[in-house]
Design an enzyme around this catalytic site. Structure first.
Site, PDB file in Angstrom:
ATOM      1  N   GLU A  91      26.948  18.662  10.484  1.00 44.99           N
ATOM      2  CA  GLU A  91      25.934  18.526  11.376  1.00 44.99           C
ATOM      3  C   GLU A  91      24.851  17.561  11.161  1.00 44.99           C
ATOM      4  OE1 GLU A  91      25.980  23.325  12.177  1.00 44.99           O
ATOM      5  OE2 GLU A  91      24.044  22.344  12.058  1.00 44.99           O
ATOM      6  N   GLU A 147      26.502  20.290  21.061  1.00 43.34           N
ATOM      7  CA  GLU A 147      26.126  21.673  21.554  1.00 43.34           C
ATOM      8  C   GLU A 147      24.783  21.843  22.266  1.00 43.34           C
ATOM      9  OE1 GLU A 147      25.501  26.315  19.496  1.00 43.34           O
ATOM     10  OE2 GLU A 147      26.407  24.446  18.272  1.00 43.34           O
TER      11      GLU A 147
END
Length: 263
Positions: free
Chosen positions: A114, A181
């Site tokens: 991430e 996301e």
């Protein structure tokens, strides 16, 4: 049986064919997911929430991820296995290489990280050493404390441009896939059009190249069900059929609908 590879997923994108991604954390569910024709199994650090009962992914360790990755590997024949590098495991170059190597030796075919441009050096290092990489932008759960909670990202143009710039940098550094996301539908589409690598959406609208959900969310048994989730078990006679219905809905562009997306 032909294994799914980063190259075969890239070929799907080039032909305009959507594909489905789903999490799994053990051999039994990995087998069911694999038999449903799901192309990619994500061994997500979401196991912290759905298996361990934590309120975030932060407590998950590298040892946890290696254990569950090995379990999934034993139940999988065809799907590409992507494993998350958990919180704090890729803060330095040495840690990144060591922990990614451990995940690959446990059965992963790719690791996921991430973050934005600060990861580019690590991505180059990993890919040079034979470790494929999946990026993750938008809402990054490991950064929930700096993001101020689970909020939609990239709603303003400046924020959208930052995400697109980060995405291009990750691709240029060698990432093979990108998860995005909780972003507006328009941004999900812009990212898919801007990149040559497949973009996997979760709460990113229907125009991304693929979709991913957490298995327990899809089955409607998680403690908290996000807006972007559909309970596929509600209208299916069993779990296997629910997973097949999810795959077909993604491939045909029927999921996600407007009710699962953000403006």
């Amino acid at each position: 049986m032909n294994k799914i590879s980063p190259q075969s997923l890239a070929a799907k994108k080039a032909k305009g064919e959507k594909f489905a991604v789903l999490t799994a954390y053990d051999a039994t569910f990995a087998r069911v997911v694999d038999e449903a024709g799901i192309d990619v199994i994500l061994v997500g650090d979401s196991l912290g929430n759905v298996l361990q009962g934590h309120t975030s992914t932060l407590p998950v360790s590298v040892e946890d991820m290696c254990y569950h990755t090995a379990c999934v590997d034993r139940g999988t024949e065809k799907a590409l296995i992507v494993a998350d590098l958990p919180f704090g495991s890729y803060n330095t170059i040495d840690d990144t290489l060591s922990n990614a190597t451990a995940l690959m030796q446990s059965g992963a075919h790719m690791v996921k990280l991430e973050g934005g441009q600060w990861l580019c050096e690590s991505i180059r290092l990993l890919t040079e050493r034979g470790i494929p990489v999946c990026g993750h932008l938008g809402l990054t759960p490991q950064s929930v404390n700096t993001l101020g909670g689970f909020k939609v990202q990239g709603r303003d143009e400046a924020g959208a441009r930052r995400i697109i710039t980060d995405a291009k940098a990750l691709e240029d550094a060698g990432a093979s896939l990108l998860v995005v996301e909780c972003v507006p539908t328009e941004l999900g589409q812009r990212l898919s059009e801007a990149l040559t690598i497949p973009v996997i959406g979760i709460g990113a609208g229907p125009q991304t190249d693929a979709q991913v959900l957490v298995l327990h969310d899809l089955l409607g048994i998680s403690r908290r069900i996000p807006k972007f989730v559909k309970n596929f078990l509600a209208d299916a006679p069993d779990i296997a059929t629910a997973l097949e219905n999810y795959r077909v809905a993604v491939e045909q562009g029927e999921f996600p609908g407007p009710e699962h997306s953000f403006d």
